[in-house]
Design a protein around this motif. Structure first.
Motif, PDB file in Angstrom:
ATOM      1  N   VAL A   1      -0.808  -5.423  -9.995  1.00 20.40           N
ATOM      2  CA  VAL A   1       0.516  -4.798 -10.108  1.00 20.40           C
ATOM      3  C   VAL A   1       0.477  -3.529 -10.960  1.00 20.40           C
ATOM      4  CG1 VAL A   1       2.838  -5.096 -11.051  1.00 20.40           C
ATOM      5  CG2 VAL A   1       1.849  -6.875  -9.623  1.00 20.40           C
ATOM      6  N   PRO A   2      -0.002  -3.563 -12.211  1.00 19.11           N
ATOM      7  CA  PRO A   2      -0.004  -2.315 -12.997  1.00 19.11           C
ATOM      8  C   PRO A   2      -0.900  -1.238 -12.405  1.00 19.11           C
ATOM      9  CG  PRO A   2      -1.236  -4.043 -14.128  1.00 19.11           C
ATOM     10  CD  PRO A   2      -0.541  -4.697 -12.985  1.00 19.11           C
TER      11      PRO A   2
ATOM     12  N   GLY B   1       2.970   8.274  -2.093  1.00 22.36           N
ATOM     13  CA  GLY B   1       3.097   7.522  -3.332  1.00 22.36           C
ATOM     14  C   GLY B   1       4.219   6.505  -3.288  1.00 22.36           C
ATOM     15  N   GLY B   2       5.301   6.816  -2.581  1.00 19.41           N
ATOM     16  CA  GLY B   2       6.395   5.867  -2.460  1.00 19.41           C
ATOM     17  C   GLY B   2       5.990   4.607  -1.733  1.00 19.41           C
TER      18      GLY B   2
ATOM     19  N   SER C   1       4.469  -1.315  -2.416  1.00 15.18           N
ATOM     20  CA  SER C   1       3.587  -2.481  -2.290  1.00 15.18           C
ATOM     21  C   SER C   1       3.503  -3.276  -3.580  1.00 15.18           C
ATOM     22  CB  SER C   1       2.187  -2.037  -1.858  1.00 15.18           C
ATOM     23  OG  SER C   1       1.595  -1.209  -2.852  1.00 15.18           O
ATOM     24  N   ALA C   2       3.909  -2.695  -4.708  1.00 16.40           N
ATOM     25  CA  ALA C   2       3.888  -3.433  -5.972  1.00 16.40           C
ATOM     26  C   ALA C   2       4.844  -4.623  -5.966  1.00 16.40           C
ATOM     27  CB  ALA C   2       4.201  -2.492  -7.133  1.00 16.40           C
ATOM     28  N   PRO C   3       6.090  -4.512  -5.444  1.00 17.89           N
ATOM     29  CA  PRO C   3       6.948  -5.705  -5.366  1.00 17.89           C
ATOM     30  C   PRO C   3       6.365  -6.825  -4.519  1.00 17.89           C
ATOM     31  CG  PRO C   3       8.262  -3.722  -5.097  1.00 17.89           C
ATOM     32  CD  PRO C   3       6.831  -3.291  -5.084  1.00 17.89           C
ATOM     33  N   VAL C   4       5.592  -6.480  -3.499  1.00 16.16           N
ATOM     34  CA  VAL C   4       4.947  -7.524  -2.699  1.00 16.16           C
ATOM     35  C   VAL C   4       3.963  -8.307  -3.553  1.00 16.16           C
ATOM     36  CG1 VAL C   4       3.556  -7.981  -0.648  1.00 16.16           C
ATOM     37  CG2 VAL C   4       5.219  -6.121  -0.624  1.00 16.16           C
TER      38      VAL C   4
ATOM     39  N   LEU D   1      11.844   0.960   1.016  1.00 14.55           N
ATOM     40  CA  LEU D   1      10.988  -0.114   1.524  1.00 14.55           C
ATOM     41  C   LEU D   1      11.150  -1.391   0.698  1.00 14.55           C
ATOM     42  CD1 LEU D   1       7.729   1.910   2.310  1.00 14.55           C
ATOM     43  CD2 LEU D   1       9.557   1.227   3.876  1.00 14.55           C
ATOM     44  N   SER D   2      11.308  -1.248  -0.612  1.00 16.68           N
ATOM     45  CA  SER D   2      11.526  -2.426  -1.458  1.00 16.68           C
ATOM     46  C   SER D   2      12.868  -3.082  -1.148  1.00 16.68           C
ATOM     47  CB  SER D   2      11.475  -2.025  -2.934  1.00 16.68           C
ATOM     48  OG  SER D   2      10.212  -1.480  -3.279  1.00 16.68           O
TER      49      SER D   2
END
Length: 249
Positions: free
Chosen positions: A120-121, A144-145, A150-153, A232-233
């Motif tokens: 995640v980080p 970059g967006g 993909s971090a919330p996934v 996307l999130s």
């Protein structure tokens, strides 16, 4: 009749093949670039825009108004997805349950949780780097967006749904997406406010090869990254919200 349809097809196919031949026969050999557009972009990007990535210069400066339309295509698509997927309070639950007899959904393994938590980080940092360095190297707000989204996934994989929702509130994500979409218009409108034209560069161009190069391009990149990542999130949150509520029912 079948014979007439065959004749029509053959005539139309022959005409199409002849049109393709006329269109492609005068084309230059594979690998050659006869267009003057690329040479012009390469000639003005660094000295006049202080941007070392030509693609970013084209997207957010040379044809920045077209890119504004592309961003709002994504914004509208996410909005339509959210409207279609949202669950109404009086809507009965759909028949989407797994009917396979004896099927047991395995719990997420500890290895996946630990790996996702560690990524995640790194994912967030890499996404921010791509967003902020679009005017220096290949990347920008769109690329970059997607990485930031993909971090919330990964968060969902390493935590339960309730913890996931507490870390990523739906309203906050929706507001972030709207702010990112509006930022493009607001930054571009600075030129109009100061008596110029829309998307006119009204900030210092900065140094070549730095994240401050390109003037307003850096701000536009940040806004696009926020809109793409938030959009996307938001679609992911709405999907998981409907899925989890249906399972609980």
């Amino acid at each position: 009749t079948r014979a007439v349809r065959r004749i029509v097809f053959l005539v139309a196919g022959a005409a199409l093949a002849w049109a393709f031949f006329l269109a492609y026969s005068p084309m230059p050999p594979l690998g050659s670039v006869p267009s003057r557009y690329g040479d012009t972009v390469n000639a003005i990007t660094v000295p006049e825009r202080h941007i070392t990535d030509a693609v970013t210069a084209v997207n957010f400066d040379i044809r920045g108004f077209d890119t504004l339309g592309e961003e709002f295509i994504l914004f509208t698509s996410v909005l339509g997805t959210v409207l279609l997927m949202r669950r109404q309070k009086d809507e009965p639950a759909g028949d989407h349950e797994d009917k396979a007899p004896g099927r047991v959904i395995p719990r997420v393994s500890d290895a996946i949780r630990v790996t996702s938590l560690a990524l995640v980080p790194v994912t967030v940092l890499f996404g921010l780097y791509i967003v902020t360095h679009g005017q220096v190297s290949p990347g920008g707000g769109f690329q970059g967006g997607v990485i930031l989204a993909s971090a919330p996934v990964l968060v969902y994989l390493c935590a339960e749904y309730k913890e996931f929702r507490s870390l990523l509130p739906l309203r906050l994500v929706a507001v972030a997406e709207c702010i990112g979409a509006a930022a493009y218009i607001l930054v571009g409108g600075l030129g109009l406010v100061l008596g110029g034209i829309f998307l006119q560069n009204v900030l210092p161009l900065g140094q070549n090869g730095s994240i401050t190069g390109g003037g307003i391009v850096a701000l536009i990149d940040l806004g696009v990254g926020m809109e793409v990542g938030g959009g996307l999130s938001l679609a992911l949150l709405v999907y998981l919200e409907e899925l989890v509520e249906e399972k609980e029912e």
